[in-house]
Design a protein around this motif. Sequence first.
Motif, PDB file in Angstrom:
ATOM      1  N   ASN A  84      36.554  30.027  47.601  1.00  0.00           N
ATOM      2  CA  ASN A  84      37.757  30.390  48.336  1.00  0.00           C
ATOM      3  C   ASN A  84      38.114  31.853  48.076  1.00  0.00           C
ATOM      4  N   ILE A  85      38.519  32.588  49.110  1.00  0.00           N
ATOM      5  CA  ILE A  85      38.744  34.030  49.011  1.00  0.00           C
ATOM      6  C   ILE A  85      39.821  34.361  47.979  1.00  0.00           C
ATOM      7  N   TYR A  86      40.873  33.546  47.902  1.00  0.00           N
ATOM      8  CA  TYR A  86      41.938  33.818  46.943  1.00  0.00           C
ATOM      9  C   TYR A  86      41.451  33.603  45.510  1.00  0.00           C
ATOM     10  N   PHE A 101      30.922  40.297  47.560  1.00  0.00           N
ATOM     11  CA  PHE A 101      30.799  39.045  46.816  1.00  0.00           C
ATOM     12  C   PHE A 101      31.278  37.847  47.620  1.00  0.00           C
ATOM     13  N   HIS A 102      32.198  38.081  48.547  1.00  0.00           N
ATOM     14  CA  HIS A 102      32.639  36.981  49.416  1.00  0.00           C
ATOM     15  C   HIS A 102      31.482  36.480  50.279  1.00  0.00           C
ATOM     16  N   LYS A 103      30.574  37.398  50.624  1.00  0.00           N
ATOM     17  CA  LYS A 103      29.391  37.013  51.402  1.00  0.00           C
ATOM     18  C   LYS A 103      28.356  36.307  50.537  1.00  0.00           C
ATOM     19  N   MET A 104      28.383  36.548  49.239  1.00  0.00           N
ATOM     20  CA  MET A 104      27.332  36.026  48.362  1.00  0.00           C
ATOM     21  C   MET A 104      27.776  34.849  47.507  1.00  0.00           C
ATOM     22  N   ILE A 105      29.083  34.592  47.457  1.00  0.00           N
ATOM     23  CA  ILE A 105      29.609  33.544  46.586  1.00  0.00           C
ATOM     24  C   ILE A 105      30.373  32.522  47.413  1.00  0.00           C
ATOM     25  N   ASN A 106      30.047  31.274  47.233  1.00  0.00           N
ATOM     26  CA  ASN A 106      30.683  30.185  47.981  1.00  0.00           C
ATOM     27  C   ASN A 106      31.959  29.753  47.256  1.00  0.00           C
ATOM     28  N   LEU A 110      38.677  26.928  39.249  1.00  0.00           N
ATOM     29  CA  LEU A 110      37.844  27.339  40.375  1.00  0.00           C
ATOM     30  C   LEU A 110      37.086  26.154  40.951  1.00  0.00           C
ATOM     31  N   ASP A 111      36.764  25.172  40.108  1.00  0.00           N
ATOM     32  CA  ASP A 111      36.039  23.983  40.561  1.00  0.00           C
ATOM     33  C   ASP A 111      36.909  23.035  41.369  1.00  0.00           C
ATOM     34  N   LYS A 169      47.286  31.105  47.109  1.00  0.00           N
ATOM     35  CA  LYS A 169      47.634  32.160  48.065  1.00  0.00           C
ATOM     36  C   LYS A 169      48.626  33.154  47.486  1.00  0.00           C
ATOM     37  N   TYR A 170      49.216  32.797  46.353  1.00  0.00           N
ATOM     38  CA  TYR A 170      50.235  33.657  45.757  1.00  0.00           C
ATOM     39  C   TYR A 170      49.839  34.195  44.375  1.00  0.00           C
ATOM     40  N   ILE A 171      49.176  33.358  43.569  1.00  0.00           N
ATOM     41  CA  ILE A 171      48.916  33.802  42.198  1.00  0.00           C
ATOM     42  C   ILE A 171      47.858  34.900  42.136  1.00  0.00           C
TER      43      ILE A 171
END
Length: 453
Positions: free
Chosen positions: A89-91, A82-87, A164-165, A174-176
Amino acid sequence: MEPVPFILLLTLVRFLPSFLLFFIVFSKYLKYSKKATVLAFLFVVLIKSLEYYLLKHPLGKFVPQSRLILSILILIMSIVLFHKMINLNIYKLIFALLFINAYSDNIIYISELIIILAYPLHLQHLILNLPHALLSSFLFLFINIAATLPVFYLLVRKVLNPMLDETYPSVYWKYIFIIPIVFYFIFRLVIYPGYSTLTIVASHKSLFLELFWFFSSFLCLFIVLFMLKQSDHTHQLEKKYQLLDMQIEMQKIQYQNMQQAMENFQRYKHDFRHHAIVIHTLLYEKNYKKLESYLQTLPIFQIDDIPCLCENTTIDSILRHYYEFAKNHHIQTSFQVSLSENVPIPANDLCVIFGNLLENAVEACLEIPEQERFIKVICKPYKGILTLHVQNSYDGHLSIEHEHFHSTKHEGKAIGIASVKQIVNKNNGVYKFEYTENTFSVSILLNHKNQFN
């Protein structure tokens, strides 16, 4: 062992809530078509079916905690896919995926508990096999989804999606994202102790515990998101106050310049009668050469040596500030800004855009030789859309990661650029960054329901 088609169909039914929540949360961030995304989701369902099948296979029983290991591997694979398919942030992506996964896990487990508790013990062997398992799973899943999904839909739209927006690079993400990971393991090791072998020991106590866990865990996640939202809101207010302070400081400087110019004018007006006597005498004597020389020695005073750059007084103060700064640092400028006072974009939003872009432009110009420095600004309305183009020279060094610009002044993402992106998205606009070896340009289109005047 159940036949493979039954396992596939049962897994698809069980993942219906995940499927629905997936498109509610991620529909606006898809890099590819919805068809390709559906295929990717079905691929994950296939893998989850393979997990169930392998666990039911005799070989799977020889591997301790086999389902937990497979579940972790499938989760990692899903995150990568999904990281490849969704624009996104990874966190944020991990948090959202685990949020959806937690909802799916809880709904499935509650449905299975209710099914077992609803039937007498001597009939449970029927409902756990084809076709009763599929019908019962579908029935109780539908009831649970109908009871919980509307509430979760509202919470997702009101709390999760706005966070998310947010384009501001909050360090808290980075923590939550660790919180839903902890919930992921608590569910599999404590709430559902038979998860690794699909063994369910149903009781009214276990159902109460699961319902309590279901509501308390999601309440905790939403409280964390709400606190993060409040934190970002506080930061945005601080940025607005900083912007207002900058505007006030600019207006103070402009007022001081005007006051100094007025004092000079009053002094010139007071002294002009002495000059008039000299001029009158030279004219009377017809000494035109000396008169011409004398006139050339007279200072020419202006009330304001910086021209009006924009009809909008708020933006004009920002343009004047950077115009004077650029002039003092030998930066060639070209400002073509057509903005009226009643432009339908909020003044604070325009200040954020112009202030950040011009600040970045002048700072970039200071890093290169004087003869190469330039800034061009073109802004005008066109058919209800405000167009803005800012171009400047720079030293050719950029730090970009996953389409995000990193600051050259501190570690992390460029806050100014992130603020501009956020304002553009807020005003239904689009932005485009272009750069060559020596020029950097930003193009922005801002849309609004009202027409620009």
